[in-house]
Each structure stands twice: as structure tokens, then as C-alpha cells.
Design a protein around this motif. Sequence first.
Motif, mmCIF file in Angstrom:
data_model
loop_
_atom_site.group_PDB
_atom_site.id
_atom_site.type_symbol
_atom_site.label_atom_id
_atom_site.label_comp_id
_atom_site.label_asym_id
_atom_site.label_seq_id
_atom_site.Cartn_x
_atom_site.Cartn_y
_atom_site.Cartn_z
ATOM 1 N N HIS A 1 7.311 16.682 -6.334
ATOM 2 C CA HIS A 1 6.372 15.519 -5.959
ATOM 3 C C HIS A 1 6.534 14.629 -4.725
ATOM 4 C CE1 HIS A 1 4.260 16.944 -10.343
ATOM 5 N NE2 HIS A 1 5.706 16.593 -10.687
ATOM 6 N N ARG A 2 5.059 14.441 -4.309
ATOM 7 C CA ARG A 2 5.025 13.205 -3.085
ATOM 8 C C ARG A 2 4.302 12.208 -3.765
ATOM 9 N NH1 ARG A 2 1.919 16.881 1.073
ATOM 10 N NH2 ARG A 2 2.617 14.941 2.335
ATOM 11 N N PHE A 3 4.981 10.949 -3.000
ATOM 12 C CA PHE A 3 4.210 8.952 -3.051
ATOM 13 C C PHE A 3 4.347 9.208 -2.258
ATOM 14 C CE2 PHE A 3 5.975 11.446 -7.439
ATOM 15 C CZ PHE A 3 4.459 11.434 -7.700
ATOM 16 N N PRO A 4 3.672 8.240 -1.128
ATOM 17 C CA PRO A 4 3.548 6.877 -0.508
ATOM 18 C C PRO A 4 5.017 6.011 -0.282
ATOM 19 C CG PRO A 4 1.911 6.768 -1.784
ATOM 20 C CD PRO A 4 2.700 7.889 -2.256
ATOM 21 N N ILE A 5 5.202 5.351 0.443
ATOM 22 C CA ILE A 5 5.631 4.549 0.628
ATOM 23 C C ILE A 5 5.271 3.072 0.986
ATOM 24 C CG2 ILE A 5 7.955 3.454 1.987
ATOM 25 C CD1 ILE A 5 9.509 5.903 0.481
ATOM 26 N N ALA A 6 4.984 1.962 0.472
ATOM 27 C CA ALA A 6 4.295 0.523 1.348
ATOM 28 C C ALA A 6 5.033 0.835 2.773
ATOM 29 C CB ALA A 6 3.624 -0.215 0.588
ATOM 30 N N PRO A 7 4.417 0.139 3.819
ATOM 31 C CA PRO A 7 4.767 -0.054 4.975
ATOM 32 C C PRO A 7 5.430 -1.556 5.134
ATOM 33 C CG PRO A 7 2.177 -0.330 4.665
ATOM 34 C CD PRO A 7 2.846 0.244 3.955
ATOM 35 N N GLY A 8 7.022 -1.180 5.333
ATOM 36 C CA GLY A 8 7.808 -1.778 5.285
ATOM 37 C C GLY A 8 9.104 -2.356 4.523
ATOM 38 N N THR A 9 8.454 -1.317 3.016
ATOM 39 C CA THR A 9 9.691 -0.842 2.069
ATOM 40 C C THR A 9 10.635 0.002 1.756
ATOM 41 O OG1 THR A 9 7.996 0.493 1.233
ATOM 42 C CG2 THR A 9 7.522 -2.173 0.792
ATOM 43 N N GLY A 10 10.753 0.480 3.372
ATOM 44 C CA GLY A 10 11.134 2.192 3.269
ATOM 45 C C GLY A 10 13.012 1.853 2.883
ATOM 46 N N ASP A 11 13.785 1.067 3.333
ATOM 47 C CA ASP A 11 15.133 0.544 3.215
ATOM 48 C C ASP A 11 15.728 0.969 2.205
ATOM 49 O OD1 ASP A 11 14.387 0.384 6.234
ATOM 50 O OD2 ASP A 11 14.424 -1.427 6.394
ATOM 51 N N GLY A 12 16.729 1.555 2.058
ATOM 52 C CA GLY A 12 18.126 1.051 0.720
ATOM 53 C C GLY A 12 17.627 3.022 -0.036
ATOM 54 N N THR A 13 18.326 1.890 -1.203
ATOM 55 C CA THR A 13 19.312 3.809 -1.676
ATOM 56 C C THR A 13 17.072 3.879 -2.064
ATOM 57 O OG1 THR A 13 18.588 2.528 -4.091
ATOM 58 C CG2 THR A 13 20.750 3.147 -3.287
ATOM 59 N N PRO A 14 16.450 5.460 -2.587
ATOM 60 C CA PRO A 14 15.591 5.449 -3.087
ATOM 61 C C PRO A 14 15.369 4.407 -4.085
ATOM 62 C CG PRO A 14 16.832 8.086 -2.510
ATOM 63 C CD PRO A 14 17.889 6.772 -2.654
ATOM 64 N N GLN A 15 15.867 4.751 -5.465
ATOM 65 C CA GLN A 15 15.643 3.687 -6.742
ATOM 66 C C GLN A 15 15.544 2.024 -5.923
ATOM 67 O OE1 GLN A 15 18.344 5.729 -6.284
ATOM 68 N NE2 GLN A 15 19.145 6.412 -7.873
ATOM 69 N N GLU A 16 16.065 1.360 -4.751
ATOM 70 C CA GLU A 16 15.078 0.942 -4.294
ATOM 71 C C GLU A 16 14.076 0.401 -3.785
ATOM 72 O OE1 GLU A 16 19.772 -1.198 -3.385
ATOM 73 O OE2 GLU A 16 18.612 0.168 -1.791
ATOM 74 N N VAL A 17 13.881 1.238 -3.316
ATOM 75 C CA VAL A 17 11.903 1.903 -3.010
ATOM 76 C C VAL A 17 11.483 2.040 -3.903
ATOM 77 C CG1 VAL A 17 11.253 3.373 -1.078
ATOM 78 C CG2 VAL A 17 13.707 2.734 -0.533
ATOM 79 N N HIS A 18 11.776 2.091 -4.044
ATOM 80 C CA HIS A 18 10.351 2.706 -5.669
ATOM 81 C C HIS A 18 10.377 2.054 -5.948
ATOM 82 C CE1 HIS A 18 9.719 3.253 -9.942
ATOM 83 N NE2 HIS A 18 9.145 3.735 -9.887
ATOM 84 N N ASP A 19 11.420 0.830 -6.234
ATOM 85 C CA ASP A 19 11.514 -0.581 -7.736
ATOM 86 C C ASP A 19 10.418 -1.395 -6.054
ATOM 87 O OD1 ASP A 19 12.192 0.380 -9.272
ATOM 88 O OD2 ASP A 19 14.601 -0.843 -8.769
ATOM 89 N N ARG A 20 9.862 -1.277 -5.423
ATOM 90 C CA ARG A 20 8.874 -1.762 -3.548
ATOM 91 C C ARG A 20 7.606 -1.660 -4.156
ATOM 92 N NH1 ARG A 20 13.260 -1.311 -0.051
ATOM 93 N NH2 ARG A 20 15.339 -2.785 -0.742
ATOM 94 N N GLN A 21 7.455 -0.882 -5.004
ATOM 95 C CA GLN A 21 6.117 0.118 -4.390
ATOM 96 C C GLN A 21 4.854 -0.768 -5.233
ATOM 97 O OE1 GLN A 21 5.816 2.132 -1.672
ATOM 98 N NE2 GLN A 21 8.489 1.652 -1.201
#
Length: 740
Positions: A156-176
Amino acid sequence: MANFPTGTYRVQVRPDFDLDAAAGLAGYLHDLGASHLYSAPILAATPGSPHGYDVVDPTRTNPELGGRAALRRLTDALRQQGLGLIVDIVPNHMGLFQPAANPMWWDVLTHGRSSRYAAWFDIDWEAGPLVVPVLGSSSDIAELSVDGGELRYYEHRFPIAPGTGDGTPQEVHDRQHYRLIDWRQANQVLNYRRFFAVTELAGVRVEDPAVFDATHAEVLRWVADGDVDGIRVDHPDGLRDPGGYLTALRDRAPDAWLVVEKILERGEPLPPHWPVDGTTGYDALGDVCGLFIDPAGAPPFDGPDWASEAHEQKLDVTRRLFPAELRRLDALAPGSKETLAELAANFHVYRTYLPYGRADFDAAAAETKRRRPDLAGALDALTPRLTDPGDELCARFQQLTGAVMAKGVEDTAMYRWNRFVALNEVGGDPSRFGVPPEEFHTAAGRRLADWPAGMTTLSTHDTKRGEDVRARLAVLSEDPDLLTPLLGRAGIPDPSFESLFWQTVVGAWPITAERLRAYMTKAAREANRSTSWDAPDETFEATFAAAVRLLDDDARLRADVETVVARIRPFGWSNALGQKLVQLTMPGVPDVYQGTELWEDSLVDPDNRRPVDFAERRDLLAALDAAAAPPPVDDSGVAKLLVVSRALRLRRDRPELFQRYHPVPVTGDAAGHAVAFDRGGALTVATRLPLRLAASGGWNGEDLKLPGGTWTDVLTGREVGSTRVGDVLSTYPVALLVRG
């Protein structure tokens, strides 16, 4: 519309049978007698979709089917044969299973409420980030990874909002703008409207004119270009305002043939103000199939009556599958969840279209007060809002009741209440045992008066068993004891489910172990009694897997099955020919589901979407046309091909013979075993209840009150010189007579 089809042929296009493959059928469909090919959805769907109802991009013709160029080749091939094209469209929902394939949903996941497509979907943004129920368990959040600028969870693939891609995968997820959750939690916390209880299909807000225009531009372009003559609308009951939607569609396609997949319950009329040509024919299916069931043969049933079973399952699915929907309603009317759940379970129709249908609401409210007098005060307080079409509570509640009916009745109760499964069909009433000829004639006359261009059908991609399986099972209504020697021998601890097992075996025999096991697994899990989709019970499922093996291993049991089937098979063929001829010649536009021009032994999907051997059918039709004598009624099914082709050709080539409807009286001791009607020059005669007819000695002097003139049976080419039913039906159990 004046120039509606005379007969459609339904084709399930899919990646392995694309638009070019469909184009290859044009010559065969012309020879068969169809006027239009009727296609499954052809807009871009989830890659690999076997059905096309999970549209991911309504702005494009499906590239996996060949795209716009292949559609043009299809329409060119059809036009060369004098055929038209009907397409199926899905306005209510879009597929989310592969987010990257859906550019609109991908943009919403990326940008949240600020997405230019946020208004396309019915999302409760006040409930927090968009819920995406895809994880195998809550702990699987640790399995996320970031790769190629995307958030990944296995495939499964999901997008990352602009400017929210730094950090661990869980941290990135929590910013979406979304949250990935355990799929089992979806029913509780989902915050977007979906199709029934299918989380992979998100509701679309076509009531917004901008959304309507964007999602329908491609379809309406086909119509404007002359490539498409008609539209079949999938599941309008899920829409916020079905009548308003259909009005908008008719305004933009004024000359198209327009039919809707509206499931009508017994006695329910199609809203007369809808600007459509009719339904897709489940109401006709119930009338026709019921005509061949013996009303006197209802077997006893040890369990709740149908009304109680249906209510119990509707209430259960409302609480079990739709708590998120109830929560959204409760936000509009705090404290209303229990009242609304009970009210939804008491609807005897899919939904109201207020102010039209107020009587259905009132009936449900009265039944709710009868069952739950403690809710009467709360219901009275809610009623002014629930009956005001301008109130958000009213609009959303109307969208819920259809889902409750579909999941509670069609997908649950009809797999639990197995008294006689030939009646357990979409829009059907399993407690309504048989349709007497007088009732059928009344319904047919009403159909001609009210919806002469509505579709009629016997099989679809959604029917629970093939038309000829139902026809064979109908024989059991004449002698329910025929099944008795098999009951109790499968070793299934649920008596109702064992009854379903044996009815399925007898109705579809011979059937492979693989097909039977797959069907029984689906049926058992849908019933949600001894096992379920969410929590499969391996021990119970092993019992019917063992029953399937027993059929393979126990020669004596297999022989007993063969004995029962041999007894009812010829009468099942009689019913199959009878119901097919009646459906093809009654008022309405007849549809033939792919492959059903020969014997049809399918069960529920995906079994009824199996590939069809069109080369075999083309060869058989050519041989039939060249034959000097009519074929016998046998395993080949060519007799059914004869009925289908001759009836379709007559409707296409001589439409003036099908402008009226008059019952044709039959007199004599066995008159009740015949049904006959005159369409204005084409006269149908069919045998009903053939087992009892044979037991009483067959036709014996019964007389058909033919209108004046000479008549020829187009099935045999024989001139009918006698009005005796036995003479008219001397070759086949059916006849299609043409005057002069």
C-alpha cells in the motif's frame, strides 16, 4: 424516449475481456437478435478490477479495457451490425483500494480539507484526520516506511503532504491529513460515507453541480458523440437526492434510454416523478420466477418467520456495521442512535424520497412504536426533522436505510432463512410463495401502462443464483419431499445451512467441488451465524468442506443426488424455457445476461462472472439456423438458445407485434398449468408446474382461446391448426405464436 432498445445483451467487460473483445461479439449479438450490447462500467477502475464498479477516475475510459480508442472501435463494430451500446455508470461511489490509482482521492489524502477535490467526497472533517482502515492490526503502525516520497505499508502506498516528510515513518504518518488504522475498527470510527459497508468505496457528492459535471463529463461526451444510446445507473439509493440527480442526468442526456438499479420491494412503485424509463428489472424477475413456483408447496420452516428474521438482521447490521453512520446522525440529533437504529430496521423498503414516500416512513415509525413503545416519545420528537427534506438529519438518514436493507436482508437474512432459496433474490420476499397467473397478468399490464421501456431480467451480476438453478429448484415446490432423502446426510450442524447446502447441490448439479466450496464459504460468512468474514470459524467451515468432500468420496450419496436431479431436471428445463420466453416477450425491454442463452447454473458472484465461451454459442447458433428440424430439449441447452434467438429477433424485427398486453384464457381441468398472453400479434404460451401436470396425465383437452386468424409457432415454424394446448405445445413446453 421513443427509440428504446428491443433487447439488450449484458457483457461483463474486464481486463481479460476488454472492449475489443466485446467488439468481436457484434456479429453474434446481431444474429442472436439483440438490439444493444449492455456493458459493465467502462470508466477507469481499480487496476485489475474484475467488474469495474470501483471507478477511480471518472474522467477517463478505462485504459485496461483499451481506453477511448477501443470504445470507438466497439461502437463502430456495433454500428456496422445495426446495434447500439448501453453503459453502466456508478455515480454513488469511487474506489479507494489503491489510492495511487485514484488521482482525486490521492489529492485529498495529500492536502486534506484544502484539496481541490475535498468537496467530491462526503467526509466528516470535524471528526479529525481522514480515517484509512488498512492495517492488519493496530501494532502494524510500526511496519510503516518512507520510500520515494511516499508512506508505505507493505504493497500500500500513501502520499506525504508537502513539508511533512522528515523524521521516523511514525512521525511522518502522524503529520498527515489521514490516519491508518486497523481495518476491523472501520465500522466504529470511519469518517467518510461509503457504499453500504464497503470501506474501499467512498461516497461521491454528485449533488454538488460542480462534482456532477466533472464526474459525468466523459459519459455525457459518449452520449453526445452518438457512441452511447442508453445509461444504466448503479445504486441511486446511496445518493443524497436520487430524484434530483436523475433530473440533472436526464437534462443533459434527454434522448438517452435511462434505467436505474432501484430495488423495489413487494408492492412498491417506482417514484413516478423520476425522469427515467424504468428499473433494471428485479421486480420483473420476482414476478416471472414466482409464476413457476407452486403456491401450494410451501414447506414448513422451523424458525422465526421471515419478517422477524429480516427485522432482527437489519437491526443487527445497523448496530454492528453502521455505528460510524449512527454516530454522524447522533451528532445532528444527540441521543438519537437507538431510536434511529430501530427505525431503520423497521423500513420495509430501501428508502423514502421525501416528501414522496411519506407513507413508508409512517409505516416504519408505527412499527417502531409497536416493537419499542419506550422509544415512542423520542421518535415523535425526531419525526418533524426526519420528514423535512431540507434537514441534514433527514437527508443522511435516508441514505442509511438503503444500506441497512441491503446488508441486513440481501446479504444476511437471505443466507439464514433457507426455507426455499429460489425465492431469496434481490428485491424478493422469501415468504411470498409463488405468483398466480392472475397476479402476474395484473403486474404485466401495469408495467406496460406505467413503465413500458423499463428493463426486465432473469439474471444479473448480482443475482444470488442463476436463472436455471432457480427454475430447477422451482420443481421442488411441487413436491418438497423430493429433497428429503438427502437432508441430514451432509453432517452440517446448522439445519438451515444444511438445507441451503442440499438445495444448492441439487439446483446446480453437476457442480465442481471448488465452486461449491467457494459458494458455501461465502454464504456461511454472509449469514454471520456460525462463522463470519471478520472472525471465520474454522471448525464450522470444516463441516461443510467435509460435506463437499463427501460428495466426491461417497458413491452412494452421489448416486442419490443424481436420482433426485434426474427426477427434476426435465421439469427444470421446462420451467427454464417457460420463464425465459415469458421474460423475453412480456412488457419491458428484455435483457439477456452473458451466457444465459444456454443453460445457466451459476451461483452468486464471483461465480456468475465466470468467462463465457462465446465461440461455442456462435457455432451452436449457426448450426441451429441451418438445421432442418427444431432441436430437442437436452443437456446442450440449444433449445434455450432457440427460444432466446427467436424471441429477440421477433421483438427486433417486428416491434409492432408487442404494443399491447392481453391475457389469453385457457379452459379445461389443467388450465392452471398454462400461462398465455397476447402482446398484440405475438402470443406467448408457457407450461407451469410441469411435475404435477405430468403426474396428472399431461394435457387432456385444455383449450387455448386464440384470437381469430391463423397462427404460426416461430420456435418450430409449424402452423397451429388447433387451439388445444396439448397440440400447441406438442414439441416444446412453450410456444411463441405469430398471427398471419
